[in-house]
Design a protein around this motif. Structure first.
Motif, PDB file in Angstrom:
ATOM      1  N   TYR A  56       0.794  -1.233   0.000  1.00 56.67           N
ATOM      2  CA  TYR A  56       0.000   0.000   0.000  1.00 56.67           C
ATOM      3  C   TYR A  56       0.826   1.282   0.000  1.00 56.67           C
ATOM      4  CZ  TYR A  56      -3.840  -3.157   1.067  1.00 56.67           C
ATOM      5  OH  TYR A  56      -4.755  -4.165   1.018  1.00 56.67           O
ATOM      6  N   ILE A  57       2.139   1.160   0.144  1.00 54.04           N
ATOM      7  CA  ILE A  57       2.979   2.364   0.100  1.00 54.04           C
ATOM      8  C   ILE A  57       4.031   2.241  -0.998  1.00 54.04           C
ATOM      9  CG2 ILE A  57       4.585   3.818   1.376  1.00 54.04           C
ATOM     10  CD1 ILE A  57       3.137   3.093   3.931  1.00 54.04           C
ATOM     11  N   ALA A  58       4.888   1.221  -0.885  1.00 54.24           N
ATOM     12  CA  ALA A  58       6.000   1.103  -1.829  1.00 54.24           C
ATOM     13  C   ALA A  58       5.526   0.770  -3.237  1.00 54.24           C
ATOM     14  CB  ALA A  58       6.984   0.046  -1.324  1.00 54.24           C
ATOM     15  N   LEU A  59       4.674  -0.250  -3.367  1.00 58.85           N
ATOM     16  CA  LEU A  59       4.256  -0.693  -4.693  1.00 58.85           C
ATOM     17  C   LEU A  59       3.465   0.365  -5.464  1.00 58.85           C
ATOM     18  CD1 LEU A  59       4.487  -3.128  -6.555  1.00 58.85           C
ATOM     19  CD2 LEU A  59       2.368  -4.025  -5.587  1.00 58.85           C
ATOM     20  N   PRO A  60       2.493   1.070  -4.860  1.00 56.21           N
ATOM     21  CA  PRO A  60       1.810   2.131  -5.621  1.00 56.21           C
ATOM     22  C   PRO A  60       2.725   3.275  -6.044  1.00 56.21           C
ATOM     23  CG  PRO A  60       0.501   1.480  -3.715  1.00 56.21           C
ATOM     24  CD  PRO A  60       1.839   0.836  -3.558  1.00 56.21           C
ATOM     25  N   LEU A  61       3.684   3.637  -5.187  1.00 57.25           N
ATOM     26  CA  LEU A  61       4.614   4.697  -5.563  1.00 57.25           C
ATOM     27  C   LEU A  61       5.462   4.294  -6.772  1.00 57.25           C
ATOM     28  CD1 LEU A  61       5.836   5.934  -2.053  1.00 57.25           C
ATOM     29  CD2 LEU A  61       4.370   7.171  -3.662  1.00 57.25           C
ATOM     30  N   ILE A  62       5.988   3.089  -6.727  1.00 60.84           N
ATOM     31  CA  ILE A  62       6.776   2.605  -7.862  1.00 60.84           C
ATOM     32  C   ILE A  62       5.893   2.468  -9.098  1.00 60.84           C
ATOM     33  CG2 ILE A  62       8.195   0.704  -8.711  1.00 60.84           C
ATOM     34  CD1 ILE A  62       8.977   0.142  -5.805  1.00 60.84           C
ATOM     35  N   GLY A  63       4.672   1.973  -8.923  1.00 66.09           N
ATOM     36  CA  GLY A  63       3.750   1.819 -10.044  1.00 66.09           C
ATOM     37  C   GLY A  63       3.404   3.143 -10.702  1.00 66.09           C
ATOM     38  N   THR A  64       3.279   4.192  -9.905  1.00 65.97           N
ATOM     39  CA  THR A  64       3.009   5.514 -10.470  1.00 65.97           C
ATOM     40  C   THR A  64       4.141   5.958 -11.385  1.00 65.97           C
ATOM     41  OG1 THR A  64       1.742   6.096  -8.480  1.00 65.97           O
ATOM     42  CG2 THR A  64       2.459   7.903  -9.907  1.00 65.97           C
ATOM     43  N   LEU A  65       5.368   5.732 -10.949  1.00 61.90           N
ATOM     44  CA  LEU A  65       6.522   6.073 -11.791  1.00 61.90           C
ATOM     45  C   LEU A  65       6.541   5.246 -13.065  1.00 61.90           C
ATOM     46  CD1 LEU A  65       9.326   6.363  -9.053  1.00 61.90           C
ATOM     47  CD2 LEU A  65       8.115   8.230 -10.203  1.00 61.90           C
ATOM     48  N   VAL A  66       6.194   3.958 -12.957  1.00 63.70           N
ATOM     49  CA  VAL A  66       6.208   3.080 -14.128  1.00 63.70           C
ATOM     50  C   VAL A  66       5.189   3.536 -15.161  1.00 63.70           C
ATOM     51  CG1 VAL A  66       5.701   0.733 -14.925  1.00 63.70           C
ATOM     52  CG2 VAL A  66       7.101   1.075 -12.884  1.00 63.70           C
ATOM     53  N   VAL A  67       3.947   3.762 -14.730  1.00 65.38           N
ATOM     54  CA  VAL A  67       2.874   4.110 -15.664  1.00 65.38           C
ATOM     55  C   VAL A  67       3.103   5.500 -16.262  1.00 65.38           C
ATOM     56  CG1 VAL A  67       0.386   4.497 -15.897  1.00 65.38           C
ATOM     57  CG2 VAL A  67       1.238   2.589 -14.518  1.00 65.38           C
ATOM     58  N   LYS A  68       3.489   6.466 -15.442  1.00 66.63           N
ATOM     59  CA  LYS A  68       3.721   7.815 -15.973  1.00 66.63           C
ATOM     60  C   LYS A  68       4.895   7.832 -16.950  1.00 66.63           C
ATOM     61  CE  LYS A  68       1.638  10.829 -15.195  1.00 66.63           C
ATOM     62  NZ  LYS A  68       0.387  11.266 -15.876  1.00 66.63           N
ATOM     63  N   THR A  69       5.914   7.014 -16.690  1.00 65.82           N
ATOM     64  CA  THR A  69       7.023   6.910 -17.642  1.00 65.82           C
ATOM     65  C   THR A  69       6.559   6.300 -18.957  1.00 65.82           C
ATOM     66  OG1 THR A  69       8.587   6.654 -15.809  1.00 65.82           O
ATOM     67  CG2 THR A  69       9.325   5.963 -17.999  1.00 65.82           C
TER      68      THR A  69
ATOM     69  N   VAL B  50       3.563   6.483 -20.186  1.00 70.64           N
ATOM     70  CA  VAL B  50       2.748   7.488 -20.873  1.00 70.64           C
ATOM     71  C   VAL B  50       3.637   8.504 -21.578  1.00 70.64           C
ATOM     72  CG1 VAL B  50       1.075   9.360 -20.530  1.00 70.64           C
ATOM     73  CG2 VAL B  50       0.775   7.182 -19.337  1.00 70.64           C
ATOM     74  N   ARG B  51       4.683   8.937 -20.917  1.00 72.93           N
ATOM     75  CA  ARG B  51       5.587   9.919 -21.524  1.00 72.93           C
ATOM     76  C   ARG B  51       6.322   9.351 -22.728  1.00 72.93           C
ATOM     77  NH1 ARG B  51       8.399  12.889 -16.241  1.00 72.93           N
ATOM     78  NH2 ARG B  51       6.470  13.885 -15.459  1.00 72.93           N
ATOM     79  N   LEU B  52       6.584   8.056 -22.722  1.00 69.74           N
ATOM     80  CA  LEU B  52       7.258   7.411 -23.851  1.00 69.74           C
ATOM     81  C   LEU B  52       6.277   6.961 -24.927  1.00 69.74           C
ATOM     82  CD1 LEU B  52       9.880   5.218 -21.915  1.00 69.74           C
ATOM     83  CD2 LEU B  52      10.261   7.410 -23.065  1.00 69.74           C
ATOM     84  N   ASN B  53       4.984   7.344 -24.756  1.00 71.24           N
ATOM     85  CA  ASN B  53       3.930   6.991 -25.717  1.00 71.24           C
ATOM     86  C   ASN B  53       3.731   5.477 -25.838  1.00 71.24           C
ATOM     87  OD1 ASN B  53       3.310   9.691 -26.419  1.00 71.24           O
ATOM     88  ND2 ASN B  53       5.043   9.741 -27.851  1.00 71.24           N
ATOM     89  N   LEU B  54       4.011   4.751 -24.773  1.00 71.89           N
ATOM     90  CA  LEU B  54       3.741   3.318 -24.746  1.00 71.89           C
ATOM     91  C   LEU B  54       2.302   3.021 -24.346  1.00 71.89           C
ATOM     92  CD1 LEU B  54       7.016   2.086 -22.982  1.00 71.89           C
ATOM     93  CD2 LEU B  54       6.517   2.163 -25.434  1.00 71.89           C
ATOM     94  N   VAL B  55       1.639   3.997 -23.724  1.00 75.51           N
ATOM     95  CA  VAL B  55       0.253   3.861 -23.287  1.00 75.51           C
ATOM     96  C   VAL B  55      -0.555   4.973 -23.937  1.00 75.51           C
ATOM     97  CG1 VAL B  55      -1.309   3.890 -21.303  1.00 75.51           C
ATOM     98  CG2 VAL B  55       0.936   2.811 -21.098  1.00 75.51           C
ATOM     99  N   HIS B  56      -1.710   4.614 -24.531  1.00 77.19           N
ATOM    100  CA  HIS B  56      -2.507   5.621 -25.223  1.00 77.19           C
ATOM    101  C   HIS B  56      -3.207   6.534 -24.223  1.00 77.19           C
ATOM    102  CE1 HIS B  56      -6.480   3.630 -24.548  1.00 77.19           C
ATOM    103  NE2 HIS B  56      -5.731   2.549 -24.501  1.00 77.19           N
ATOM    104  N   ALA B  57      -3.610   7.692 -24.688  1.00 77.08           N
ATOM    105  CA  ALA B  57      -4.131   8.754 -23.815  1.00 77.08           C
ATOM    106  C   ALA B  57      -5.593   8.529 -23.473  1.00 77.08           C
ATOM    107  CB  ALA B  57      -3.937  10.110 -24.484  1.00 77.08           C
ATOM    108  N   ASP B  58      -5.866   7.440 -22.757  1.00 78.28           N
ATOM    109  CA  ASP B  58      -7.209   7.155 -22.249  1.00 78.28           C
ATOM    110  C   ASP B  58      -7.139   7.207 -20.727  1.00 78.28           C
ATOM    111  OD1 ASP B  58      -9.694   6.274 -21.540  1.00 78.28           O
ATOM    112  OD2 ASP B  58      -9.508   4.278 -22.432  1.00 78.28           O
ATOM    113  N   PRO B  59      -7.761   8.209 -20.095  1.00 77.43           N
ATOM    114  CA  PRO B  59      -7.663   8.329 -18.629  1.00 77.43           C
ATOM    115  C   PRO B  59      -8.133   7.086 -17.884  1.00 77.43           C
ATOM    116  CG  PRO B  59      -8.594  10.326 -19.585  1.00 77.43           C
ATOM    117  CD  PRO B  59      -8.533   9.316 -20.685  1.00 77.43           C
ATOM    118  N   LEU B  60      -9.192   6.444 -18.370  1.00 77.69           N
ATOM    119  CA  LEU B  60      -9.704   5.256 -17.693  1.00 77.69           C
ATOM    120  C   LEU B  60      -8.692   4.111 -17.764  1.00 77.69           C
ATOM    121  CD1 LEU B  60     -12.011   3.786 -16.241  1.00 77.69           C
ATOM    122  CD2 LEU B  60     -12.926   3.187 -18.504  1.00 77.69           C
TER     123      LEU B  60
END
Length: 413
Positions: free
Chosen positions: A330-343, A345-355
């Motif tokens: 509930y602390i470490a994994l979500p923080l790391i996951g946020t960095l993974v997903v946002k990275t 998105v910035r590299l255009n590996l994930v399409h721009a769908d908020p859901l």
């Protein structure tokens, strides 16, 4: 959109889940005894073989196309990363808290395997229906949200039974080998400590002992018939061994098979045009499947509440181990996951769908998979400890999921 409205939108689904879970716990009390242990087993069987596959087939068949497959390619990678990062965090929890050897695999499994299906199936559609949701039209959001959650459920089941099941198995087998070795060493030390006078068994056989043919036949021996084992037979035996080790029966669970059927229906134009849509000639099949699948969410929530009650009756579990799992999930994994997903998105590996981004982020913040209890039941060890872990992690999830859902909706919106 303000944080207050996002907090309300994210807290309402969790409160709904909490209320239905409380009803399930109440029905499992001894003086009520509606959801008894036998009743839970039978209902869980219906959910496992009927409700979950129907829910997955109905949702994937509606939304899966070739275009959506291209957009969803990152979700398997994301699920793999949740298991990989969670395993590393579980190893750190074992290193710091030093739980008993037979529980180390359970700790890694609880940190690695999240509830990637049932919780998402419950929460995502409920978030879509809230007025403060940033995901647009509620009906469209619910349809695609259920498709994302169904795919997540199928992927989570595959990784759980391929990876976590074998992690727990290897941990328990290693512990059993250690216990057997210590038992042998103890018996050897006891034997060596005996005095020569106390050994009364003669070293030579008595004279009246006859090595008859019967006694010879009773001894193990090997017959060589001159035949060599063929390559095909060896390959067959190796495949059987691998399938037993990987537990392929659990791997191809009904939910996984439902995902395969959903993909086939969605991707094959003939089947899609025949089953999906208001003008489809066989739409009654799809409607019936959807109707059966809709029963999965409330029944699953009731069973979760009933199963968590077992944790209140267990005791003697190492507190630092439970706290370590809670911190990791509930602390470490979500923080790391946020960095993974946002990275990504910035590299255009994930399409721009908020859901879609919200579901990817939420996969890092869910509580441990309820099937961890099933795995411990299969091996007959760690059941009481697992029930305590499930209880406290799901209690903390009511707060954790609300806060992380609010944060995730804020960063994707």
């Amino acid at each position: 959109m303000g944080l207050v409205s996002l907090f309300v939108a994210s807290s309402m689904p969790v409160l709904k889940v909490l209320l239905v879970t409380a009803v399930g716990s109440f029905l499992a009390l001894d003086h009520v005894n509606i959801l008894s242990e036998d009743a839970r087993k039978h209902i869980n069987t219906v959910v496992f073989y009927v409700f979950n596959p129907a829910l997955i087939i109905g949702n994937l068949a509606k939304t899966i196309t070739y275009d959506s497959m291209v957009k969803l390619w990152f979700m398997p990678v994301n699920v793999f990363l949740t298991f990989l990062i969670g395993s590393l965090l579980g190893w750190l929890v074992n290193l710091v808290t030093r739980p008993p050897p037979h529980l180390r695999g359970l700790v890694i499994g609880c940190c690695a395997a999240g509830n990637l299906g049932n919780i998402l199936i419950i929460i995502v559609p409920a978030v879509c229906k809230e007025k403060g949701s940033p995901f647009g039209d509620p009906s469209v959001c619910s349809t695609y949200g259920m498709a994302y959650a169904s795919l997540s459920l199928a992927l989570g089941a595959i990784f759980l039974w391929v990876y976590v099941y074998n992690i727990v198995r290897i941990s328990l087998e290693a512990n059993c080998i250690d216990m057997d070795g210590s038992a042998v060493s103890d018996s050897t030390s006891k034997t060596s400590s005996l005095k020569p006078e106390s050994v009364t068994e003669p070293l030579l056989l008595p004279k009246d002992y006859n090595t008859t043919e019967d006694s010879i036949d009773s001894l193990p021996y090997t017959i060589f018939d001159g035949k060599t084992q063929g390559f095909a037979e060896k390959l067959k035996q190796n495949i059987v061994k691998i399938s037993r080790k990987l537990n392929l029966k659990r791997l191809f669970a009904p939910s996984t098979n439902g995902a395969i059927v959903g993909f086939i229906v969605g991707l094959v134009p003939l089947l899609r045009n025949s089953l999906i849509g208001d003008e489809a000639p066989l739409r009654v099949i799809e409607d019936s499947t959807t109707m059966i699948g809709n029963a999965a969410v409330p029944v699953l929530t009731l069973i979760i509440g009933a199963n968590l009650l077992k944790g209140l009756r267990a005791s003697g579990v190492q507190k630092s181990m439970v706290i370590g799992i809670i911190v990791a999930r509930y602390i470490a994994l979500p923080l790391i996951g946020t960095l993974v997903v946002k990275t990504a998105v910035r590299l255009n590996l994930v399409h721009a769908d908020p859901l879609y981004q919200f579901v990817l982020l939420l996969q890092f913040a869910v509580p441990p998979a309820m099937n961890m209890g099933t795995i411990t039941q299969l091996f007959g060890k760690g059941e009481s400890e697992c029930s305590v872990i499930m209880l406290w992690t799901y209690v903390c999830a009511t707060i954790s999921l609300t806060l992380w859902s609010t944060f995730f909706m804020w960063i994707v919106g």
